[in-house]
Write a protein that holds these residues in place. Structure first.
Motif, PDB file in Angstrom:
ATOM      1  N   LEU A  93       0.826  -1.240  -0.048  1.00  0.00           N
ATOM      2  CA  LEU A  93      -0.023   0.111  -0.026  1.00  0.00           C
ATOM      3  C   LEU A  93       0.940   1.348   0.088  1.00  0.00           C
ATOM      4  CD1 LEU A  93      -2.608  -1.166   2.582  1.00  0.00           C
ATOM      5  CD2 LEU A  93      -3.032  -0.693   0.098  1.00  0.00           C
ATOM      6  N   ALA A  94       1.870   1.221   1.016  1.00  0.00           N
ATOM      7  CA  ALA A  94       2.803   2.449   0.968  1.00  0.00           C
ATOM      8  C   ALA A  94       3.779   2.587   0.151  1.00  0.00           C
ATOM      9  CB  ALA A  94       3.195   2.548   2.479  1.00  0.00           C
ATOM     10  N   ALA A  95       4.389   1.524  -0.083  1.00  0.00           N
ATOM     11  CA  ALA A  95       5.519   1.404  -0.834  1.00  0.00           C
ATOM     12  C   ALA A  95       5.198   1.623  -2.415  1.00  0.00           C
ATOM     13  CB  ALA A  95       6.437   0.072  -0.660  1.00  0.00           C
ATOM     14  N   ASP A  96       4.137   1.094  -2.762  1.00  0.00           N
ATOM     15  CA  ASP A  96       3.756   1.170  -4.375  1.00  0.00           C
ATOM     16  C   ASP A  96       3.438   2.704  -4.457  1.00  0.00           C
ATOM     17  OD1 ASP A  96       2.212  -1.955  -5.290  1.00  0.00           O
ATOM     18  OD2 ASP A  96       4.116  -1.198  -4.656  1.00  0.00           O
ATOM     19  N   ALA A 100       6.520   3.546  -6.502  1.00  0.00           N
ATOM     20  CA  ALA A 100       5.956   3.468  -7.745  1.00  0.00           C
ATOM     21  C   ALA A 100       6.124   4.643  -8.643  1.00  0.00           C
ATOM     22  CB  ALA A 100       4.678   2.938  -7.742  1.00  0.00           C
ATOM     23  N   ARG A 101       6.013   5.742  -8.006  1.00  0.00           N
ATOM     24  CA  ARG A 101       6.331   7.168  -8.411  1.00  0.00           C
ATOM     25  C   ARG A 101       7.661   7.097  -8.962  1.00  0.00           C
ATOM     26  NH1 ARG A 101       3.847  10.877  -4.360  1.00  0.00           N
ATOM     27  NH2 ARG A 101       2.345   9.332  -4.633  1.00  0.00           N
ATOM     28  N   ILE A 102       8.703   6.992  -8.162  1.00  0.00           N
ATOM     29  CA  ILE A 102      10.019   7.171  -8.473  1.00  0.00           C
ATOM     30  C   ILE A 102      10.499   6.187  -9.639  1.00  0.00           C
ATOM     31  CG2 ILE A 102      12.303   6.713  -7.702  1.00  0.00           C
ATOM     32  CD1 ILE A 102      11.571   7.615  -4.781  1.00  0.00           C
ATOM     33  N   LEU A 103       9.855   4.745  -9.572  1.00  0.00           N
ATOM     34  CA  LEU A 103      10.409   3.871 -10.675  1.00  0.00           C
ATOM     35  C   LEU A 103       9.895   4.538 -11.937  1.00  0.00           C
ATOM     36  CD1 LEU A 103       9.685   0.414  -9.011  1.00  0.00           C
ATOM     37  CD2 LEU A 103      11.811   1.239  -9.823  1.00  0.00           C
ATOM     38  N   ALA A 104       8.616   5.010 -11.868  1.00  0.00           N
ATOM     39  CA  ALA A 104       8.003   5.516 -13.321  1.00  0.00           C
ATOM     40  C   ALA A 104       8.742   6.568 -13.918  1.00  0.00           C
ATOM     41  CB  ALA A 104       6.675   6.155 -12.958  1.00  0.00           C
ATOM     42  N   GLY A 105       9.603   7.047 -13.194  1.00  0.00           N
ATOM     43  CA  GLY A 105      10.520   8.072 -13.681  1.00  0.00           C
ATOM     44  C   GLY A 105      11.783   7.553 -14.554  1.00  0.00           C
ATOM     45  N   PHE A 106      12.123   6.197 -14.001  1.00  0.00           N
ATOM     46  CA  PHE A 106      13.489   5.919 -14.711  1.00  0.00           C
ATOM     47  C   PHE A 106      12.933   4.467 -15.359  1.00  0.00           C
ATOM     48  CE2 PHE A 106      14.694   8.569 -11.131  1.00  0.00           C
ATOM     49  CZ  PHE A 106      15.733   8.986 -11.549  1.00  0.00           C
ATOM     50  N   VAL A 107      11.851   3.853 -15.290  1.00  0.00           N
ATOM     51  CA  VAL A 107      11.827   2.856 -16.178  1.00  0.00           C
ATOM     52  C   VAL A 107      10.759   3.035 -17.256  1.00  0.00           C
ATOM     53  CG1 VAL A 107      10.773   0.230 -16.015  1.00  0.00           C
ATOM     54  CG2 VAL A 107      12.021   1.343 -14.051  1.00  0.00           C
ATOM     55  N   ASP A 108      11.223   2.764 -18.432  1.00  0.00           N
ATOM     56  CA  ASP A 108      10.511   3.042 -19.724  1.00  0.00           C
ATOM     57  C   ASP A 108       9.341   1.826 -20.022  1.00  0.00           C
ATOM     58  OD1 ASP A 108      11.556   0.737 -21.064  1.00  0.00           O
ATOM     59  OD2 ASP A 108      12.923   1.965 -22.174  1.00  0.00           O
ATOM     60  N   ALA A 109       8.567   2.012 -20.726  1.00  0.00           N
ATOM     61  CA  ALA A 109       7.544   1.139 -21.129  1.00  0.00           C
ATOM     62  C   ALA A 109       7.923  -0.259 -21.515  1.00  0.00           C
ATOM     63  CB  ALA A 109       6.850   1.514 -22.454  1.00  0.00           C
ATOM     64  N   ASP A 110       9.131  -0.552 -21.775  1.00  0.00           N
ATOM     65  CA  ASP A 110       9.589  -1.821 -22.140  1.00  0.00           C
ATOM     66  C   ASP A 110      10.528  -2.294 -20.884  1.00  0.00           C
ATOM     67  OD1 ASP A 110       9.068  -1.605 -24.727  1.00  0.00           O
ATOM     68  OD2 ASP A 110      11.239  -0.990 -25.447  1.00  0.00           O
ATOM     69  N   GLU A 111      10.142  -1.871 -19.744  1.00  0.00           N
ATOM     70  CA  GLU A 111      10.747  -2.374 -18.381  1.00  0.00           C
ATOM     71  C   GLU A 111      12.269  -2.203 -18.390  1.00  0.00           C
ATOM     72  OE1 GLU A 111       8.668  -4.728 -15.577  1.00  0.00           O
ATOM     73  OE2 GLU A 111       7.627  -2.801 -16.212  1.00  0.00           O
ATOM     74  N   VAL A 125      15.876   2.665  -4.841  1.00  0.00           N
ATOM     75  CA  VAL A 125      14.445   2.191  -5.116  1.00  0.00           C
ATOM     76  C   VAL A 125      14.729   1.089  -6.494  1.00  0.00           C
ATOM     77  CG1 VAL A 125      12.387   2.797  -5.833  1.00  0.00           C
ATOM     78  CG2 VAL A 125      13.265   4.179  -4.074  1.00  0.00           C
ATOM     79  N   VAL A 126      15.497   1.837  -7.315  1.00  0.00           N
ATOM     80  CA  VAL A 126      15.756   1.109  -8.528  1.00  0.00           C
ATOM     81  C   VAL A 126      16.545  -0.035  -8.374  1.00  0.00           C
ATOM     82  CG1 VAL A 126      17.108   1.190 -10.753  1.00  0.00           C
ATOM     83  CG2 VAL A 126      15.605   3.131 -10.010  1.00  0.00           C
TER      84      VAL A 126
END
Lengths: 191, 191
Positions: A93-96, A100-111, A125-126
């Motif tokens: 709940l909390a971590a995501d 997730a916000r941080i990861l979204a900035g560094f991971v592209d659509a192809d993972e 985080v990464v």
DNA sequence: CGTCTAATTAGATATACTTCTAATTTCAAG
DNA sequence: CTTGAAATTAGAAGTATATCTAATTAGACG
């Protein structure tokens, strides 16, 4: 649920009782022995043992007039596992929310990793995200590690070094394995 | 080590703080919100949050004059995992005392199972003993599992089912693997 | 710069818990 | 049945900690 957990924490939230548990983890003790070792009077020890017994953490075996107290490791393990499960239930709940916000900035659509974050916090985080590829107990050669990491980012050598530095992966004689999460660090340490 | 553990228990050994952690597990809260929900005055909530922050369990994010408090689930998980590891470290010492006695009753001189214990508790002991044959990270076919188990008892199907039911072995598409001890159960659950 | 809001800090009071001494219980052995 | 050893129970005294009110700080906004 919350109530048993609260009582569990309360039972162990005192130095004397925590030390008693530590002693009983090794072998049985009588009240007298514990009192001597902890530098307390016998009634005090009796009192603490009563609290631990109320939580099912300690069992008693009578032998004449002396009573041998033992740790019920199954109960202790069951309770501490419940703690871990409760925290794990909270984590997604909390971590995501934050990670997730941080990861979204560094991971592209192809993972794949767009870049390796410069900030310590974001890099951690990464790295935790990368660790999802590695299973506990599994052994990996350096080539295998590199292969996995290359599927995320070209600079597998840096990532591999970071994972070891953060105590997420360990290496010995060219073989790597995943360390328990408890040992993971948010910063690199050591050489 | 003992000290951090003691402080961890102390931090969670109070109803108000445990409830705060429960709330923060869901989302961020301001001091005012928490005070209202817990029916406490704001300074009291501040005091509790300070204790949780001292343990690294809670982080703060300022937005204007209000401060949003969040649960650091990574820290919470790391600490509760340390609790579990500490108890697991104690287990073999005490467990060997108790479990060895149980095992002795069911295992013969050839290291074979005389019978599958009917009592839940004893069956769990025997299953944990069987798990020593399986390595973490290793994958096994059903035939391999059966082979190993047959070396202990003719009824390998029952044993295999029990091991899966106790969350000691997992299966997917005919392949079995050992689950981390943290997931093991003393009773079978689910289908 | 004053004013308003949210939060923290300081200090006082109340509550909970730990520890002790003294009295009581339990069990084994004469 | 009495005695002695080990433990528990009862109750008092001391310590730690929770909670409150009042005062102070920190930030936003005119």
């Amino acid at each position: 649920m919350t109530e048993t957990l609260l009582d569990f924490f309360k039972a162990l939230a005192h130095e004397s009782r925590l030390r008693i548990v530590g002693l009983l983890a090794q072998r049985e003790y009588s009240v007298q022995e514990l009192a001597a070792l902890l530098d307390l009077k016998e009634p005090t020890v009796s009192h603490h043992l009563a609290i631990l017994k109320a939580q099912g953490l300690v069992t008693v075996r009578a032998e004449g007039t002396t009573r041998w107290h033992a740790l019920d490791t199954a109960a202790l393990e069951s309770l501490s596992r419940r703690v871990l499960e409760a925290t794990e239930a909270a984590a997604p709940l909390a971590a995501d929310e934050n990670e997730a916000r941080i990861l979204a900035g560094f991971v592209d659509a192809d993972e794949r990793l767009k870049e390796i974050p410069a900030s310590r916090r974001k890099r951690a985080v990464v790295l935790r995200w990368l660790m999802r590829m590695f299973e506990p107990g599994q052994r990996y050669t350096e080539a295998e590690i590199n292969g996995y990491l290359k599927s995320r980012h070209w600079d597998c050598a840096t990532l591999r070094r970071e994972l070891v530095g953060h105590r997420m992966l360990a290496r010995d004689a060219g073989i790597y394995w995943r360390l328990p999460k408890a040992q993971w660090r948010d910063e690199t340490i050591g050489p």
